[in-house]
Design a protein around this motif. Sequence first.
Motif, PDB file in Angstrom:
ATOM      1  N   ASN A  77       0.836  -1.203   0.000  1.00  0.00           N
ATOM      2  CA  ASN A  77       0.000   0.000   0.000  1.00  0.00           C
ATOM      3  C   ASN A  77       0.873   1.256   0.000  1.00  0.00           C
ATOM      4  O   ASN A  77       1.808   1.374   0.782  1.00  0.00           O
ATOM      5  N   GLY A  78       0.575   2.167  -0.901  1.00  0.00           N
ATOM      6  CA  GLY A  78       1.343   3.401  -1.019  1.00  0.00           C
ATOM      7  C   GLY A  78       2.406   3.357  -2.094  1.00  0.00           C
ATOM      8  O   GLY A  78       3.009   4.377  -2.413  1.00  0.00           O
ATOM      9  N   SER A  79       2.643   2.186  -2.665  1.00  0.00           N
ATOM     10  CA  SER A  79       3.632   2.061  -3.737  1.00  0.00           C
ATOM     11  C   SER A  79       3.096   2.685  -5.019  1.00  0.00           C
ATOM     12  O   SER A  79       1.892   2.632  -5.285  1.00  0.00           O
ATOM     13  N   PRO A  80       3.970   3.262  -5.828  1.00  0.00           N
ATOM     14  CA  PRO A  80       3.507   3.829  -7.103  1.00  0.00           C
ATOM     15  C   PRO A  80       3.124   2.710  -8.073  1.00  0.00           C
ATOM     16  O   PRO A  80       3.753   1.656  -8.107  1.00  0.00           O
ATOM     17  N   VAL A  81       2.067   2.966  -8.840  1.00  0.00           N
ATOM     18  CA  VAL A  81       1.602   2.007  -9.848  1.00  0.00           C
ATOM     19  C   VAL A  81       1.242   2.773 -11.115  1.00  0.00           C
ATOM     20  O   VAL A  81       0.988   3.968 -11.077  1.00  0.00           O
ATOM     21  N   THR A  82       1.218   2.061 -12.225  1.00  0.00           N
ATOM     22  CA  THR A  82       0.788   2.682 -13.479  1.00  0.00           C
ATOM     23  C   THR A  82      -0.727   2.831 -13.471  1.00  0.00           C
ATOM     24  O   THR A  82      -1.428   2.107 -12.768  1.00  0.00           O
ATOM     25  N   LEU A  83      -1.242   3.751 -14.266  1.00  0.00           N
ATOM     26  CA  LEU A  83      -2.676   4.007 -14.294  1.00  0.00           C
ATOM     27  C   LEU A  83      -3.352   3.414 -15.526  1.00  0.00           C
ATOM     28  O   LEU A  83      -4.506   3.718 -15.808  1.00  0.00           O
ATOM     29  N   ASP A  84      -2.628   2.561 -16.258  1.00  0.00           N
ATOM     30  CA  ASP A  84      -3.217   1.948 -17.447  1.00  0.00           C
ATOM     31  C   ASP A  84      -4.251   0.898 -17.044  1.00  0.00           C
ATOM     32  O   ASP A  84      -4.169   0.309 -15.982  1.00  0.00           O
ATOM     33  N   LEU A  85      -5.249   0.702 -17.891  1.00  0.00           N
ATOM     34  CA  LEU A  85      -6.282  -0.298 -17.648  1.00  0.00           C
ATOM     35  C   LEU A  85      -5.910  -1.589 -18.355  1.00  0.00           C
ATOM     36  O   LEU A  85      -5.654  -1.601 -19.552  1.00  0.00           O
TER      37      LEU A  85
END
Length: 107
Positions: A77-85
Motif C-alpha cells: 500500500n502506497g507504492s507507485p503504480v501505473t494508471l493503465d487499464l
Amino acid sequence: MEKLALLVAFLLLASLFQPLTARNLEIDAFQLDVAQSGCPGVTKDRWPELLGVPANLAKQIIQKENPKLTNVPNVLNGSPVTLDLRCDRVRLFVNVLDIVVQTPRVT
C-alpha cells in the motif's frame, strides 16, 4: 534496543488496524466502470468484501470468481503504480502483514 522493540510493536499494531480504517476512508480517485471500459467477459470488477482478508486467499477468491483475471499481484500500500487499464489485472494493495487494505478492483 527497547525503543526498537516498541517501534516494531507499534508498526505491527498499526498495520492490523489499517484494514478497519481503510473501509471508512477509502477514496475512489480512479473509479473505472469496467462495462464501459471494454473489458469483455469480466463479470465483476470490484471486491469490497475482501478488505482485511489475507492476500493469498483474496487472490484465490478473485480468480475462482473470474478465471480471466490472470494477473493478480500484491502491491505494498502506497507504492507507485501505473494508471493503465488491463482487463486481466486486479492489484491487491496489502500492508506489511500481507492483508488487503484497499478494495481490489480491475485496473
